[in-house]
Design an enzyme around this catalytic site. Structure first.
Site, PDB file in Angstrom:
ATOM      1  N   GLY A  73      72.041  82.161  40.579  1.00  0.00           N
ATOM      2  CA  GLY A  73      72.094  80.761  40.944  1.00  0.00           C
ATOM      3  C   GLY A  73      71.291  80.433  42.188  1.00  0.00           C
ATOM      4  O   GLY A  73      70.653  79.374  42.264  1.00  0.00           O
ATOM      5  N   THR A  74      71.299  81.311  43.175  1.00  0.00           N
ATOM      6  CA  THR A  74      70.576  81.038  44.414  1.00  0.00           C
ATOM      7  C   THR A  74      69.084  80.912  44.162  1.00  0.00           C
ATOM      8  O   THR A  74      68.430  79.978  44.653  1.00  0.00           O
ATOM      9  CB  THR A  74      70.859  82.142  45.459  1.00  0.00           C
ATOM     10  OG1 THR A  74      72.236  82.066  45.845  1.00  0.00           O
ATOM     11  CG2 THR A  74      69.990  81.973  46.692  1.00  0.00           C
ATOM     12  N   ASN A 162      82.097  73.946  44.475  1.00  0.00           N
ATOM     13  CA  ASN A 162      82.515  75.338  44.368  1.00  0.00           C
ATOM     14  C   ASN A 162      83.745  75.655  45.204  1.00  0.00           C
ATOM     15  O   ASN A 162      84.412  76.661  44.952  1.00  0.00           O
ATOM     16  CB  ASN A 162      81.367  76.260  44.791  1.00  0.00           C
ATOM     17  CG  ASN A 162      80.831  75.944  46.173  1.00  0.00           C
ATOM     18  OD1 ASN A 162      80.439  74.807  46.451  1.00  0.00           O
ATOM     19  ND2 ASN A 162      80.793  76.930  47.043  1.00  0.00           N
ATOM     20  N   GLN A 190      79.383  76.287  39.096  1.00  0.00           N
ATOM     21  CA  GLN A 190      80.841  76.318  38.966  1.00  0.00           C
ATOM     22  C   GLN A 190      81.334  75.582  37.730  1.00  0.00           C
ATOM     23  O   GLN A 190      82.429  75.853  37.231  1.00  0.00           O
ATOM     24  CB  GLN A 190      81.494  75.712  40.214  1.00  0.00           C
ATOM     25  CG  GLN A 190      81.374  76.565  41.452  1.00  0.00           C
ATOM     26  CD  GLN A 190      82.147  77.867  41.369  1.00  0.00           C
ATOM     27  OE1 GLN A 190      83.147  77.970  40.677  1.00  0.00           O
ATOM     28  NE2 GLN A 190      81.678  78.876  42.074  1.00  0.00           N
ATOM     29  N   HIS A 212      77.588  85.479  36.452  1.00  0.00           N
ATOM     30  CA  HIS A 212      78.757  86.197  36.955  1.00  0.00           C
ATOM     31  C   HIS A 212      79.968  85.306  37.220  1.00  0.00           C
ATOM     32  O   HIS A 212      81.062  85.805  37.425  1.00  0.00           O
ATOM     33  CB  HIS A 212      78.399  87.013  38.203  1.00  0.00           C
ATOM     34  CG  HIS A 212      78.160  86.221  39.443  1.00  0.00           C
ATOM     35  ND1 HIS A 212      79.072  86.171  40.472  1.00  0.00           N
ATOM     36  CD2 HIS A 212      77.110  85.466  39.828  1.00  0.00           C
ATOM     37  CE1 HIS A 212      78.592  85.418  41.446  1.00  0.00           C
ATOM     38  NE2 HIS A 212      77.398  84.977  41.077  1.00  0.00           N
ATOM     39  N   THR A 248      59.708  91.062  35.841  1.00  0.00           N
ATOM     40  CA  THR A 248      60.164  91.712  34.615  1.00  0.00           C
ATOM     41  C   THR A 248      61.518  91.160  34.205  1.00  0.00           C
ATOM     42  O   THR A 248      62.441  91.086  35.011  1.00  0.00           O
ATOM     43  CB  THR A 248      60.264  93.230  34.819  1.00  0.00           C
ATOM     44  OG1 THR A 248      58.981  93.730  35.183  1.00  0.00           O
ATOM     45  CG2 THR A 248      60.738  93.920  33.541  1.00  0.00           C
ATOM     46  N   CYS A 337      79.734  83.251  49.160  1.00  0.00           N
ATOM     47  CA  CYS A 337      78.387  83.455  49.669  1.00  0.00           C
ATOM     48  C   CYS A 337      78.314  83.312  51.179  1.00  0.00           C
ATOM     49  O   CYS A 337      77.302  83.636  51.788  1.00  0.00           O
ATOM     50  CB  CYS A 337      77.426  82.463  49.002  1.00  0.00           C
ATOM     51  SG  CYS A 337      77.286  82.704  47.220  1.00  0.00           S
TER      52      CYS A 337
END
Length: 406
Positions: A73-74, A162, A190, A212, A248, A337
């Site tokens: 997400g970041t 979040n 979220q 995740h 990749t 985070c």
């Protein structure tokens, strides 16, 4: 004393269901680069593209090409905010024709820090206000969008907060942004697996999701990117993913992500209703048994079904967290985070809380494995934990010379 660990921190990371773990482990054993031209590589490419198709279909994208895989997400938030800003300003920070960036004060730091970085390079940042429950002031947002659309690079608003779980009026923002021709980015990290998300229907240019939070692996996410949007790349290299995200591709991660997405969205109504029943049981229990407990954010349908967030008068959030942890219950004081940083939540401060109240927060977030027994176990020990935290707070507020002479 709780003997079996109880996990109520799914908003930080949700454990993998067995079905996700199985496909992930199987694919990890194959180890093929999907950009390779040999048969093994091309077989991996086909499996990856099937995963891309599955995610696109689950989230209402018009084409699988709108799913751009990232490391999480970041990265997706950074690509959206920085990339769209640059593309709207001819790839340059010098004398931008569209310097304005609109966002709210309760966004995740992946957004806020990206916006702050743009501001240091000349962007004009407009912070949209929220009310005491963390809901965006829609009238104020519309006024800002209409005030100077020709100079506005983008607007970025999260689908749901979040920390306190407040659901935002993203469909309304999307309609206004689309009318004015302003790119609209949604951070839906979220929201995925808790509320319906229809990328095409929301009128967004870009939308961030990650694996995740819904029981997929850490290290893979995606930016849903409208086919007309072409953000300037943040990473440069091999030109993968429509040329906007080189690197990749993680085939195993993509397949596990798609499986987790399917599990999280296939019967979303029943899933959300199950979460909401547990959430409301927890909220009622806390309010009935603990004086000074205050629910953050709205009630009912206005908040995420798996989120219960409280402040506890007279407590430090860390004391509550460690007290619960000592009894086998995992919770959070806010965004994972920002772990290890002792400061009041910027979300709660934006909602008008003072620092002392903001420091007393505790977030309980449910997931696919949460049960009524988990909720009951929390309610059984929480009064004692709160009382201990309050006593600890009283001691810490006493001057040291008085503690020593007592």
């Amino acid at each position: 004393m709780v003997r079996v660990p109880i996990y109520l921190d799914h908003a930080a990371t949700s454990p993998m269901p067995q079905a996700v773990l199985d496909v992930y482990a199987t694919e990890l054993s194959r180890r093929a680069n999907p950009s390779a031209l040999h048969a093994v590589g091309q077989a991996a490419r086909m499996r990856l593209e099937t995963a891309r198709d599955d995610i696109a279909r689950a989230l209402g994208a018009t084409s699988s090409s709108e799913v751009v895989f990232t490391s999480g997400g970041t990265e997706a938030d950074n690509l959206a905010v920085k990339g769209l800003y640059l593309s709207r300003n001819d790839g340059s920070f010098a004398s931008p024709a569209r310097p304005r960036v609109l966002t709210s004060g309760i966004e995740h730091h992946a957004i806020l820090d990206s916006v702050e970085w743009l501001e240091s390079l000349g962007a004009e940042v407009v912070v949209l206000p929220v009310d005491a429950e963390g809901r965006l002031d829609l009238a104020a947002a519309e006024a800002e969008l209409r005030r100077d659309p020709e100079r506005t690079a983008l607007v970025t608003v999260m689908a749901a907060n979040n920390e306190i779980g407040t659901i935002q009026p993203i469909a309304e923002i999307g309609a206004i942004a689309r009318e004015l021709g302003i790119p609209f980015h949604i951070d839906a990290v979220q929201a995925l697996g808790q509320i319906p998300l229809d990328f095409a229907g929301l009128g967004a240019s870009a939308m961030t999701i990650t694996a995740h939070k819904i029981g997929g692996p850490v290290g893979i996410g995606a930016l849903l990117l409208d086919r007309t949007a072409a953000p300037t790349p943040v990473l440069h290299g091999g030109g993968q993913e429509r040329g906007v995200r080189s690197g990749t591709l993680d085939v195993a991660g993509a397949i596990a992500f798609a499986t987790a997405t399917d599990l999280a969205t296939a019967d979303l109504g029943a899933r959300a209703a199950g979460f909401a029943r547990l959430r409301d049981r927890l909220i009622s229990g806390v309010e009935e048994t603990i004086d000074g407990a205050r629910l953050s954010g709205p009630r009912g349908d206005g908040r995420l079904p798996a989120n219960a967030h409280f402040t506890f008068a007279g407590c430090e959030g860390d004391s509550l967290l460690f007290g619960l942890d000592a009894r086998g219950i995992a919770t959070s004081t806010g965004s994972a985070c920002s772990a290890g940083v002792s400061r009041p939540s910027h979300v709660l401060m934006a909602c008008g809380m003072d620092e002392d109240v903001a420091r007393s927060a505790q977030r309980f977030s449910l997931g696919h494995a949460s049960t009524e027994d988990d909720v009951d176990a929390v309610l059984a020990v929480l009064p004692e934990v709160v009382e201990q935290a309050r006593r600890a707070g009283m001691v810490s507020a006493t001057p040291r010379w008085k503690q020593e002479s007592a």
